[in-house]
Design an enzyme around this catalytic site. Structure first.
Site, PDB file in Angstrom:
ATOM      1  N   ASN A 116       1.024  -1.374   0.029  1.00 31.17           N
ATOM      2  CA  ASN A 116      -0.010   0.088  -0.095  1.00 31.17           C
ATOM      3  C   ASN A 116       0.712   1.220   0.002  1.00 31.17           C
ATOM      4  O   ASN A 116       2.201   1.335   0.467  1.00 31.17           O
ATOM      5  CB  ASN A 116      -0.905   0.097   1.243  1.00 31.17           C
ATOM      6  CG  ASN A 116      -1.706  -0.965   1.316  1.00 31.17           C
ATOM      7  OD1 ASN A 116      -2.412  -1.241   0.240  1.00 31.17           O
ATOM      8  ND2 ASN A 116      -2.407  -1.548   2.331  1.00 31.17           N
TER       9      ASN A 116
ATOM     10  N   CYS B 100      -5.620  -7.634  -3.874  1.00 33.00           N
ATOM     11  CA  CYS B 100      -5.924  -6.375  -4.522  1.00 33.00           C
ATOM     12  C   CYS B 100      -6.741  -7.088  -5.875  1.00 33.00           C
ATOM     13  O   CYS B 100      -5.902  -7.521  -6.852  1.00 33.00           O
ATOM     14  CB  CYS B 100      -5.053  -5.322  -4.593  1.00 33.00           C
ATOM     15  SG  CYS B 100      -5.418  -4.089  -5.894  1.00 33.00           S
ATOM     16  N   GLY B 101      -7.931  -7.095  -6.048  1.00 36.55           N
ATOM     17  CA  GLY B 101      -8.678  -7.459  -7.168  1.00 36.55           C
ATOM     18  C   GLY B 101      -8.101  -6.704  -8.416  1.00 36.55           C
ATOM     19  O   GLY B 101      -8.005  -7.117  -9.559  1.00 36.55           O
ATOM     20  N   ASN B 102      -8.473  -5.313  -8.347  1.00 35.53           N
ATOM     21  CA  ASN B 102      -8.100  -4.648  -9.333  1.00 35.53           C
ATOM     22  C   ASN B 102      -6.673  -4.741  -9.955  1.00 35.53           C
ATOM     23  O   ASN B 102      -6.201  -4.543 -10.896  1.00 35.53           O
ATOM     24  CB  ASN B 102      -8.333  -2.900  -9.153  1.00 35.53           C
ATOM     25  CG  ASN B 102      -9.945  -2.541  -8.847  1.00 35.53           C
ATOM     26  OD1 ASN B 102     -10.602  -3.222  -9.656  1.00 35.53           O
ATOM     27  ND2 ASN B 102     -10.098  -1.766  -7.978  1.00 35.53           N
TER      28      ASN B 102
ATOM     29  N   ASN C  30      -9.276  -9.766   2.088  1.00 33.40           N
ATOM     30  CA  ASN C  30      -9.053  -8.397   2.884  1.00 33.40           C
ATOM     31  C   ASN C  30     -10.206  -8.286   3.541  1.00 33.40           C
ATOM     32  O   ASN C  30     -11.317  -8.587   3.195  1.00 33.40           O
ATOM     33  CB  ASN C  30      -8.894  -7.237   1.962  1.00 33.40           C
ATOM     34  CG  ASN C  30      -7.574  -7.292   1.281  1.00 33.40           C
ATOM     35  OD1 ASN C  30      -6.657  -7.997   1.548  1.00 33.40           O
ATOM     36  ND2 ASN C  30      -7.381  -6.702  -0.131  1.00 33.40           N
TER      37      ASN C  30
ATOM     38  N   ASN D 228     -11.235  -1.902   5.347  1.00 37.11           N
ATOM     39  CA  ASN D 228     -11.883  -1.320   4.313  1.00 37.11           C
ATOM     40  C   ASN D 228     -13.225  -1.165   4.780  1.00 37.11           C
ATOM     41  O   ASN D 228     -13.922  -1.913   4.845  1.00 37.11           O
ATOM     42  CB  ASN D 228     -11.572  -2.143   2.964  1.00 37.11           C
ATOM     43  CG  ASN D 228     -10.033  -2.537   2.677  1.00 37.11           C
ATOM     44  OD1 ASN D 228      -9.436  -1.643   2.441  1.00 37.11           O
ATOM     45  ND2 ASN D 228      -9.651  -3.752   3.106  1.00 37.11           N
TER      46      ASN D 228
ATOM     47  N   GLU E  69      -9.964   2.909   1.661  1.00 31.89           N
ATOM     48  CA  GLU E  69      -9.470   1.559   1.765  1.00 31.89           C
ATOM     49  C   GLU E  69      -8.435   1.680   2.875  1.00 31.89           C
ATOM     50  O   GLU E  69      -7.538   2.708   2.872  1.00 31.89           O
ATOM     51  CB  GLU E  69      -8.892   1.484   0.295  1.00 31.89           C
ATOM     52  CG  GLU E  69      -8.086   0.277   0.067  1.00 31.89           C
ATOM     53  CD  GLU E  69      -7.598   0.131  -1.298  1.00 31.89           C
ATOM     54  OE1 GLU E  69      -6.928  -1.184  -1.302  1.00 31.89           O
ATOM     55  OE2 GLU E  69      -7.689   0.773  -2.194  1.00 31.89           O
TER      56      GLU E  69
ATOM     57  N   CYS F  33     -11.841  -0.249  -5.310  1.00 33.37           N
ATOM     58  CA  CYS F  33     -11.321  -1.519  -4.736  1.00 33.37           C
ATOM     59  C   CYS F  33     -11.845  -2.569  -4.978  1.00 33.37           C
ATOM     60  O   CYS F  33     -12.945  -2.875  -4.979  1.00 33.37           O
ATOM     61  CB  CYS F  33     -11.434  -0.880  -3.034  1.00 33.37           C
ATOM     62  SG  CYS F  33     -10.785  -2.456  -2.103  1.00 33.37           S
ATOM     63  N   GLY F  34     -11.164  -3.415  -5.734  1.00 37.01           N
ATOM     64  CA  GLY F  34     -11.717  -4.443  -6.402  1.00 37.01           C
ATOM     65  C   GLY F  34     -12.107  -5.568  -5.466  1.00 37.01           C
ATOM     66  O   GLY F  34     -13.336  -6.287  -5.693  1.00 37.01           O
ATOM     67  N   THR F  35     -11.519  -5.808  -4.315  1.00 31.98           N
ATOM     68  CA  THR F  35     -12.038  -6.784  -3.278  1.00 31.98           C
ATOM     69  C   THR F  35     -13.281  -6.112  -2.531  1.00 31.98           C
ATOM     70  O   THR F  35     -14.283  -6.776  -2.370  1.00 31.98           O
ATOM     71  CB  THR F  35     -11.148  -7.168  -2.249  1.00 31.98           C
ATOM     72  OG1 THR F  35     -10.454  -5.970  -1.668  1.00 31.98           O
ATOM     73  CG2 THR F  35      -9.805  -7.880  -2.835  1.00 31.98           C
TER      74      THR F  35
END
Length: 332
Positions: A73, A82-84, A172, A209, A227, A236-238
């Site tokens: 981070n 991190c999905g993205n 996460n 998050n 986040e 935030c992907g997740t």
């Protein structure tokens, strides 16, 4: 020694991608932390326009897995997933190895990734697996409502007298509330997000998050996220994956899995699909852009000092295509 990094993003959630295999010996954890703190600073203090974090790509320790991803981070802490970011790492590894369907090692799982049809011209997209899922307070690092084992659509009086929250790790930790539009854009998310990540609160002492979610229509939601380790982020992907899971469980007339959900966010749009496996085990597909903005080269010693005076960059042209895609979302 020179270091090459790629500025990447998924839904505007932006990172510098660092391939550790370019070095004879990988950077130490201390160096990775310092690098992330330096390059991610915003307002002109970081590398170009800064970033939300650094994606560290390395060889996998596991068989039949193409590579490994670590997420550092902007504040130097490490996130479990991190999905993205995973979409951009999947594109990088897939391009480097000329494959489209493979697995990537993350902190807790080897996750399936796959190239999919472009979202628009020059807007490449990937589908990535988001798992494992847990509602367990111990997994979440949560101490709420007299240390309840789970929090699903319940009030947490210490946080808000009105809002109902759900807590889920994917992996996460996420705290999710479904809200109206006025609350979505108001100050409450910033207040709760900052408090839950101050390192002093007793509810989530390790941080969490926090997302507010507005239901826009059938299988359509908007997610805004504060986040952990970053603050307000474009996406935030997740968080979008966790919010999609809670939407299916709480807000569909009948719990209907395997349906495509459109998730809009401040940085753009993704699609998600929530799956239920055996023994009520959930996992999500996160489908969205994997944009490469620019390739940056600079001496490693200068990067670790925060000196970018000799950095050079080559723009890819993909950002303009992504911005065109976002501007047309209302017509999609």
């Amino acid at each position: 020694m020179a270091v090459k990094m790629i500025k990447v993003h998924g839904s505007g959630n932006d990172f510098y991608l660092l391939d550790q295999t370019q070095f004879q010996a990988p950077l130490s954890d201390a160096d990775l932390k310092q690098l992330a703190i330096n390059v991610c600073k915003r307002d002109g203090a970081g590398l170009y326009d800064g970033a939300d974090g650094v994606l560290v790509v390395d060889k996998s320790e596991h068989s039949q897995v193409l590579g490994r991803m670590r997420v550092i981070n902007a504040d130097g802490t490490e996130a479990s997933m991190c999905g993205n970011g995973l979409r951009t790492v999947a594109r990088y590894l897939g391009t480097q190895n000329s494959v489209e369907d493979f697995r990537v090692q993350t902190m807790y799982a080897d996750l399936k990734v796959q190239a999919v049809a472009d979202f628009a011209a020059h807007v490449p997209a990937y589908s990535v697996e988001i798992s494992p899922v847990s509602f367990d307070a111990q997994t979440l690092g949560m101490h709420a409502n007299h240390d309840a084992a789970t929090i699903i659509n319940e009030k947490i009086p210490a946080l808000s007298e009105d809002l109902k929250f759900s807590a889920v790790a994917v992996p996460n930790p996420h705290l999710i509330a479904f809200v109206d539009h006025e609350t979505l854009v108001g100050p409450e998310l910033g207040r709760i997000g900052a408090w839950m990540n101050d390192g002093k609160n007793s509810i989530f002492p390790d941080g969490v998050n926090v997302s507010f979610v507005e239901v826009l229509g059938a299988n359509s939601i908007f997610v805004r996220t504060f986040e952990r380790g970053v603050g307000f982020t474009n996406a935030c992907g997740t968080a979008m994956s966790a919010s999609s899971l809670m939407y299916v469980l709480l807000h569909q007339e009948s719990t209907d899995f395997n349906q495509e959900i459109q998730v809009t966010n401040p940085g753009g749009m993704v699609k998600t699909v929530v799956h239920q496996g055996a023994d009520e085990e959930y996992w999500m597909e996160l489908i969205g852009n994997a944009t490469f903005v620019r390739i940056v080269t600079l001496p490693l010693e200068e990067a670790l000092r925060g000196d970018y005076s000799t950095a050079t960059a080559t723009e890819t042209g993909e950002q303009a295509a992504y911005e065109d895609f976002v501007s047309n979302l209302a017509q999609v």
